[in-house]
Design an enzyme around this catalytic site. Sequence first.
Site, mmCIF file in Angstrom:
data_model
loop_
_atom_site.group_PDB
_atom_site.id
_atom_site.type_symbol
_atom_site.label_atom_id
_atom_site.label_comp_id
_atom_site.label_asym_id
_atom_site.label_seq_id
_atom_site.Cartn_x
_atom_site.Cartn_y
_atom_site.Cartn_z
ATOM 1 C CD GLU A 3 32.674 122.225 -46.095
ATOM 2 O OE1 GLU A 3 32.060 121.631 -45.309
ATOM 3 O OE2 GLU A 3 33.257 123.255 -45.756
ATOM 4 C CE LYS A 56 37.588 114.520 -44.718
ATOM 5 N NZ LYS A 56 36.054 114.216 -44.889
ATOM 6 C CE LYS A 79 39.360 123.311 -37.882
ATOM 7 N NZ LYS A 79 38.299 123.408 -38.848
ATOM 8 C CG HIS A 129 37.948 115.862 -39.643
ATOM 9 N ND1 HIS A 129 38.110 117.052 -39.601
ATOM 10 C CD2 HIS A 129 37.184 115.432 -40.635
ATOM 11 C CE1 HIS A 129 37.244 117.571 -40.550
ATOM 12 N NE2 HIS A 129 36.747 116.497 -41.092
ATOM 13 C CG HIS A 134 41.031 120.129 -42.840
ATOM 14 N ND1 HIS A 134 41.215 119.659 -41.498
ATOM 15 C CD2 HIS A 134 39.687 120.753 -42.368
ATOM 16 C CE1 HIS A 134 40.360 119.888 -40.563
ATOM 17 N NE2 HIS A 134 39.429 120.482 -41.165
ATOM 18 C CE LYS A 165 32.266 126.516 -43.843
ATOM 19 N NZ LYS A 165 32.275 124.932 -43.617
ATOM 20 C CG ASP A 188 36.787 126.150 -40.890
ATOM 21 O OD1 ASP A 188 36.944 125.566 -40.018
ATOM 22 O OD2 ASP A 188 35.735 125.765 -41.920
HETATM 23 C C1 BG6 Z 1 36.028 121.162 -40.541
HETATM 24 C C2 BG6 Z 1 35.621 122.770 -40.694
HETATM 25 O O1 BG6 Z 1 37.235 121.060 -39.717
HETATM 26 O O2 BG6 Z 1 35.798 120.692 -41.614
HETATM 27 C C3 BG6 Z 1 34.503 122.692 -41.363
HETATM 28 O O3 BG6 Z 1 35.585 123.504 -39.564
HETATM 29 C C4 BG6 Z 1 34.089 122.087 -42.683
HETATM 30 O O4 BG6 Z 1 33.963 124.159 -41.611
HETATM 31 C C5 BG6 Z 1 34.648 120.384 -42.222
HETATM 32 O O5 BG6 Z 1 32.939 121.899 -42.924
HETATM 33 C C6 BG6 Z 1 34.664 119.712 -43.438
HETATM 34 O O6 BG6 Z 1 34.871 118.434 -43.136
HETATM 35 P P1 BG6 Z 1 33.939 117.142 -43.352
HETATM 36 O O7 BG6 Z 1 35.045 115.913 -43.181
HETATM 37 O O8 BG6 Z 1 32.926 117.297 -42.631
HETATM 38 O O9 BG6 Z 1 33.459 117.197 -44.789
#
Ligand code: BG6
Length: 447
Positions: free
Chosen positions: A207, A173, A139, A169, A231, A317, A226
């Site tokens: 986050e 999960k 990505k 990703h 996601h 964030k 992002d």
């Molecule tokens: C990433 C983003 O794809 O996913 C980040 O670029 C983010 O900004 C992250 O913090 C969050 O995923 P995880 O699984 O690390 O909580």
Amino acid sequence: MRGEAPIHLVVLGITGDLSRRLLFPSLVALHQAGRLPPLRLLGVGAEPWSLEAVQEHLEAFLRHRGGVDLSAWRELKGWMAYRQAEISTKGLGFLRGLEGPALFYLALPPTLFPRAVRALGALGLGRERRGWRRVVVEKPFGTDLASAQALNLLLHRYFREEQVLRMDHFLGKGAVQNLLHLRRENPALEGLFSRQGTAYVEITYAETLGLEGRARYYEGTGALRDMLQNHLMQLLALVAMDPPARLEGSSLRAARAEALRALLPAHPQGAVRGQYQGYRDEAGVAPGSRTETFAALRLASQAPRWLGVPFYLRSGKRLVQGLGHITLFSHPSPEGRRGRLTFRLTPSVALELSLLGPRGREETLSFRLGPEPEFGAYEELLLAALEGDLRPFPSEVEVEEAWRVVDPVLRAWRRGTPQVYPQGSEGPSLDGLLLPGHRLLPLGGGT
Ligand code: BG6
């Protein structure tokens, strides 16, 4: 039976941050668990380093992170080679005539994706005469609909769709597995996954982390690109799709694609953006930056199953707590209260069913659906890439549909500025996002 030919894992950008932080720790974890097939690891980077220097660079991170079996790493080291080369047909010319199965991993800045794809293609490395060939594209896949379409077009000049693995990703999960299996194994619950059972859906990923030294990437990206376009939209697709009869790659991808296709383009009036206070003082951030560190969208589906049910997507964030969940809110009781079904993604993986009882009592049943996942999301995706399991990789259509949905908001956000929110808070005000009678779960605890 023939013996298994070793797989070439060609990492373009092995000296970069992604290789060090995500790819190698995952490879080591998989090897430690005895799950890696025999590999030949060929790293390509811009740095004029020796193989030992590259290995030292990767190992320093593994040591710093801790909890890694260094004996598995030492073995992996024995499979490695390094080549300093530029990403061009000439630079990668040494790969011409590569024999055997190969996974080309683009661990590169996205601006280099097109060059890498052209070079691999021109060198004939996408042809599968001498073993399978796949390309992993990290990505972000494009920055808007037009750029994603251009990248897909370029990839398809040299690779079939089944050879292209787009990383997201979140699809690796453990909670996502739970959701898939819950829906498949419990048809009785399907009524909840529809306008009959659900009034609105919330998908939140909050986050406490900030930029973590990624200003260069994040400044030009922002939360909508992002987190939401990829996601959170993938999570939405898994909730909204008609569950496929078979959980194999093409059916699952088609079901997710259909769910995304049914979404109306997001409307800027149903969107909220925020920037945490102090963001502009972070290293590498422009003093007048308008990049959003928080984004929320209200989306609507035209699928008969979901007509009239808003989907709220929210991510940011430096918020009060790090948590991720998908919640299906039921229609209100006569007193206007709502039960809910929540899939917790993080910090713990759990399923919660909240029902309303007498005198306004709410009872929550919380449980896990499966065993603790053996691997993290990244490891799951790597395994799937090596095995050619397409399920956790968004297809061309999925990626483009997701961009189609967010594009109008991206365009609108070229103007104006995000609301500023205090660090450690719930984020900016959600005025304009929520329809009357709807509220999202508070991030700071409580319901
Ligand atoms: C990433 C983003 O794809 O996913 C980040 O670029 C983010 O900004 C992250 O913090 C969050 O995923 P995880 O699984 O690390 O909580």
